[in-house]
Design a protein around this motif. Structure first.
Motif, mmCIF file in Angstrom:
data_model
loop_
_atom_site.group_PDB
_atom_site.id
_atom_site.type_symbol
_atom_site.label_atom_id
_atom_site.label_comp_id
_atom_site.label_asym_id
_atom_site.label_seq_id
_atom_site.Cartn_x
_atom_site.Cartn_y
_atom_site.Cartn_z
ATOM 1 N N ASP A 38 -0.111 -2.887 -4.999
ATOM 2 C CA ASP A 38 -1.132 -3.806 -4.482
ATOM 3 C C ASP A 38 -2.123 -4.256 -5.558
ATOM 4 O OD1 ASP A 38 -2.193 -5.399 -2.432
ATOM 5 O OD2 ASP A 38 -3.587 -3.851 -1.751
ATOM 6 N N ILE A 61 -0.323 0.067 -1.170
ATOM 7 C CA ILE A 61 -1.252 1.028 -1.779
ATOM 8 C C ILE A 61 -0.686 2.430 -1.564
ATOM 9 C CG2 ILE A 61 -3.672 1.678 -1.985
ATOM 10 C CD1 ILE A 61 -4.237 -0.874 -0.206
ATOM 11 N N PHE A 88 -5.155 5.743 -10.883
ATOM 12 C CA PHE A 88 -4.120 5.952 -9.866
ATOM 13 C C PHE A 88 -2.752 6.143 -10.511
ATOM 14 C CE2 PHE A 88 -7.205 2.849 -7.862
ATOM 15 C CZ PHE A 88 -7.979 3.832 -7.301
ATOM 16 N N GLY B 125 -13.365 5.740 -2.827
ATOM 17 C CA GLY B 125 -13.041 4.719 -3.818
ATOM 18 C C GLY B 125 -11.561 4.778 -4.162
ATOM 19 N N SER B 126 -11.016 5.982 -4.084
ATOM 20 C CA SER B 126 -9.570 6.138 -4.225
ATOM 21 C C SER B 126 -9.038 6.146 -2.798
ATOM 22 C CB SER B 126 -9.254 7.443 -4.941
ATOM 23 O OG SER B 126 -7.859 7.600 -5.074
ATOM 24 N N LEU B 127 -8.413 5.037 -2.416
ATOM 25 C CA LEU B 127 -8.053 4.823 -1.012
ATOM 26 C C LEU B 127 -7.216 5.977 -0.463
ATOM 27 C CD1 LEU B 127 -7.313 1.020 -1.318
ATOM 28 C CD2 LEU B 127 -9.198 2.055 -0.047
ATOM 29 N N GLY B 128 -7.509 6.348 0.773
ATOM 30 C CA GLY B 128 -6.797 7.449 1.421
ATOM 31 C C GLY B 128 -7.595 8.741 1.397
ATOM 32 N N GLN B 129 -8.382 8.937 0.341
ATOM 33 C CA GLN B 129 -9.025 10.239 0.179
ATOM 34 C C GLN B 129 -10.126 10.523 1.190
ATOM 35 O OE1 GLN B 129 -9.885 11.751 -3.667
ATOM 36 N NE2 GLN B 129 -8.075 10.849 -4.622
ATOM 37 N N GLY B 157 -4.826 -1.906 4.799
ATOM 38 C CA GLY B 157 -4.021 -1.726 3.588
ATOM 39 C C GLY B 157 -4.044 -0.272 3.154
ATOM 40 N N GLU B 158 -5.199 0.327 3.308
ATOM 41 C CA GLU B 158 -5.347 1.741 2.940
ATOM 42 C C GLU B 158 -4.353 2.621 3.690
ATOM 43 O OE1 GLU B 158 -9.254 3.315 3.750
ATOM 44 O OE2 GLU B 158 -8.875 5.130 2.593
ATOM 45 N N ASP B 160 -1.434 2.286 3.966
ATOM 46 C CA ASP B 160 -0.203 2.453 3.172
ATOM 47 C C ASP B 160 -0.120 3.849 2.566
ATOM 48 O OD1 ASP B 160 0.026 -0.276 3.597
ATOM 49 O OD2 ASP B 160 -0.207 -0.863 1.491
ATOM 50 N N GLU B 161 -1.292 4.413 2.276
ATOM 51 C CA GLU B 161 -1.325 5.707 1.594
ATOM 52 C C GLU B 161 -0.808 6.825 2.506
ATOM 53 O OE1 GLU B 161 -1.850 6.584 -1.436
ATOM 54 O OE2 GLU B 161 -3.017 4.960 -2.358
ATOM 55 N N GLN B 163 -1.473 9.855 2.339
ATOM 56 C CA GLN B 163 -2.527 10.830 2.623
ATOM 57 C C GLN B 163 -3.176 10.580 3.981
ATOM 58 O OE1 GLN B 163 -5.488 11.300 -0.435
ATOM 59 N NE2 GLN B 163 -6.610 12.854 0.693
ATOM 60 N N GLN B 189 -4.773 -7.011 2.446
ATOM 61 C CA GLN B 189 -5.125 -6.026 1.423
ATOM 62 C C GLN B 189 -5.436 -6.786 0.148
ATOM 63 O OE1 GLN B 189 -1.191 -4.102 2.622
ATOM 64 N NE2 GLN B 189 -1.320 -3.475 0.479
ATOM 65 N N ILE B 197 3.395 -7.416 2.384
ATOM 66 C CA ILE B 197 3.477 -6.354 1.375
ATOM 67 C C ILE B 197 4.127 -5.102 1.955
ATOM 68 C CG2 ILE B 197 2.128 -4.865 -0.171
ATOM 69 C CD1 ILE B 197 0.060 -7.254 -0.249
ATOM 70 N N LEU B 198 3.516 -4.568 2.988
ATOM 71 C CA LEU B 198 4.050 -3.348 3.611
ATOM 72 C C LEU B 198 3.643 -3.341 5.085
ATOM 73 C CD1 LEU B 198 5.615 -0.837 2.463
ATOM 74 C CD2 LEU B 198 3.437 0.371 2.505
#
Ligand SMILES: Cc1ncc(C[n+]2csc(CCOP(=O)(O)OP(=O)(O)O)c2C)c(N)n1
Lengths: 319, 287
Positions: A38, A61, A88, B125-129, B157-158, B160-161, B163, B189, B197-198
């Motif tokens: 992404d 992502i 990342f 800031g780190s998506l998913g966390q 979009g997040e 997607d992760e 986590q 996203q 995208i997904l």
């Protein structure tokens, strides 16, 4: 290879170079696939990606999945290139790159963009000071940090065909122009950009420009400083490191990264075993990143020509 | 006057709408001061932020570290300017400080940072966390015997992760009914449309399959959001999910109509135009 440095910035942005070079590689080698998480729009590949969805794949992502998929593609006979921001592309998918990639002998080229303080406005969460250290400890890995757009282009093209895990730490903005267009910069080498006798500065990435400025200023003060472009952080060019350390008897390492595990460590490992001479570092002193302009952050973390100059003088005294 | 179906006081609904507009104005004030930023995803959460901070959350502005407070995890940490806008309007810090967004030495970095900003509960800031941290907070608060809740905002979009889904399985396994997941389903996203995208399919069905009590509401309807949030007060043995059907860039027409609106410049001219529109809306609303 021809050095044309005169302190001016290259007219090309690194993201434009990436946006042109990645499609060029895909067009010239049908075994190469490019995966992104992404962030295609951040390196100028979105348009190409939309038209070539079979071999330019936006994985969403999901960096860990992307690295694992890349390993699978490698098994199937492809040469994958994966991209995300450096944080990342290192921390977020490290285990997948390490095991599914490195350990299982599935070769992957990893592009980590926005190294260190160049992540500027994205702030501390997005500022990799540790990616070099992480990638250095993968057995058999190659770790590269281009110093200008021409160097970036040359290294990326070579990396794709090299075995193992290859990590390229790449900027997206402008960089000083160091090499003439079309120069070939062989992986494994560390070119001496400027010769000198009193001290040698080993630098990588944006710090090469800073080192050259420091050397010019030192010259005016009667100090002869050599500058070496360590775009190959691993495998480090031992021969050049040893030769230049012996010749000058004093070493400064300048890196846009944490002092632990990066170029400074790589150079010290060589020095300790071969020619222990006084050494000093210009690095981030074991801190996390923060938000701000790149120039502010270079000041804040001590990554400027002035800091290099100061360290050079102090290390010469210790000879 | 009360709406029969929801029993909500219409004066309160109006106040929440006004709060949402003020959040959008504050978001523009912040991003304009630095020239560009993550505008689309900051604007799409303004309505839910208004309901959370204007009605649902039990907080003490004067004591941001009060342990028993309800907590917000904005896991899509790049929406920081939207969260800061909300906190500034609430009075967590001086409104003028919004203009320090991303400036050297600021307390308002582009991505949410619990150690820098008064009122920011979790660093993201780190998506998913943020998803896993929210589970830990909800579990920890429950173990400490606190009666508060944890509100988690996640980008579509997040999602997607992987986590996120690990966290959701954990939340259901531990019956974290003090956790409310708010999915900002704005269909976009960074590189464009999520479906290009997904594609993630039906979030309500997915969350239900993961053991959540899940509903979908119109993301710009503060009353519908308020009602959905009120439902989550009842506890039970399931975590809650509310899928917010939103528009990326919502509330500022020109931004909403821009396809690639993840990060956008806000120059003086656009700032004037967009804030004038919002101020007119506010005046019309408040009379
Ligand atoms: C792990 C991780 N990968 C990539 C990014 C870069 N990034 C920031 S925002 C974004 C898109 C987010 O999309 P979504 O969650 O839908 O947020 P919204 O559209 O609501 O802004 C990306 C890829 C990131 N912050 N974290």
């Amino acid at each position: 290879m021809k050095i044309v440095y005169n302190g001016e910035m290259d007219t090309r942005l690194c993201k434009e170079v990436l946006g042109a070079t990645i499609p060029e590689i895909l067009e010239s080698d049908s075994d190469v696939v490019y995966l992104d998480a992404d962030l295609m729009s951040c390196i100028g590949t979105l348009k190409y990606g939309a038209q070539h969805r079979d071999r330019a794949i936006d994985c969403g992502i999901a960096e860990a999945n992307m690295a694992g998929v890349a390993a699978g593609l490698a098994m199937a006979g492809f040469k994958p290139i994966i991209h995300s921001f450096g944080i990342f592309a290192s921390r977020r998918c490290f285990d997948q790159v390490f095991l599914s990639g490195g350990y299982a002998k599935n070769d992957i080229t990893v592009l980590g963009s926005d190294p260190g303080v160049t992540a500027a406005m994205n702030g501390g969460t997005h500022m990799p000071f540790e990616d070099v250290a992480l990638y250095r400890v993968i057995p058999g890995s190659t770790v590269l940090e281009p110093s200008d757009p021409t160097c970036l282009m040359s290294l990326l093209k070579q990396a794709v065909d090299r075995p193992g895990i290859k990590y390229l730490r790449v900027g997206r903005k402008s960089m000083a122009r160091i090499y003439a267009d079309g120069s070939e910069l062989p992986i494994g080498k560390a070119p001496v950009l400027r010769d000198g006798t009193d001290v040698v500065i080993f630098a990588a990435g944006i710090m090469v420009h800073e080192a050259l400025q420091a050397a010019a200023s030192l010259e005016k003060q009667g100090i002869s400083a050599a500058v070496v472009d360590c775009y190959t952080i691993k495998p480090i060019d031992r021969e050049t490191v040893i030769t230049m350390a012996k010749k000058t008897g004093a070493v400064v390492v300048a890196e846009n990264a944490n002092r632990h595990g990066g170029l400074y460590s790589a150079v010290l490992e060589v020095l300790a075993e071969n020619c222990p001479v006084p050494a000093a570092n210009v690095s981030v002193e074991d801190e996390f990143g923060e938000v701000g302009t790149q120039s502010y952050l270079q000041q804040r973390f001590g990554l400027t020509a002035a800091h290099i100059e100061e360290k050079a003088k102090s290390v010469i005294v210790r000879k | 006057m009360e709406n029969e179906e929801t029993n909500m006081d219409q004066t309160e609904v109006k106040a929440l709408k006004a709060f949402a507009i003020r959040i959008r104005l504050a978001t523009l004030d912040a991003i304009h001061s630095i020239g560009s930023g993550h505008l689309g995803g900051a604007l799409s959460i303004a309505d839910v932020m208004a309901v959370l901070y204007g009605r649902e959350m039990n907080i003490r502005v004067e004591d941001p570290a009060w342990p028993d407070r309800d907590k917000l995890v904005c896991s899509k940490g790049h929406a920081g300017p939207g969260v800061y806008g909300t906190l500034a309007v609430k009075g967590y810090f001086p409104y003028e400080e919004l203009k320090t967004l991303n400036k050297n030495g600021t307390r308002l970095p582009s991505h949410c940072d619990r150690n820098k900003t008064p009122g920011i509960d979790v660093t993201t800031g780190s998506l998913g966390q943020g998803t896993s941290q929210a589970c830990g907070l909800a579990l920890g608060d429950r173990l400490k015997g606190r009666k508060n809740r944890v509100f988690l905002i996640v980008g579509d979009g997040e999602m997607d992760e992987g986590q996120c889904w690990e966290a959701f399985a954990f939340a259901a396994a531990h019956k974290l009914s003090n956790l409310v997941v708010l999915i900002d389903w704005n269909k976009k996203q960074l590189d464009g449309l999520c479906n290009d995208i997904l594609p993630m399919g039906d979030f309500v069905k997915k969350m239900e399959a993961f053991g959540f009590d899940a509903v979908q509401v119109k993301g710009d309807d503060v009353e519908a959001i308020a009602v959905a949030l009120e439902r989550t007060r009842q506890g039970g043995d399931k975590p809650y999910a509310i899928v917010l059907d939103t528009v990326k860039g919502a509330g500022v027409e020109e931004v909403a109509n821009t396809l690639m609106n993840h990060s956008m410049p806000v120059n003086d001219e656009k700032y004037e135009k967009w804030t004038t529109e919002l101020k007119a809306e506010l005046a019309a609303l408040e009379g």
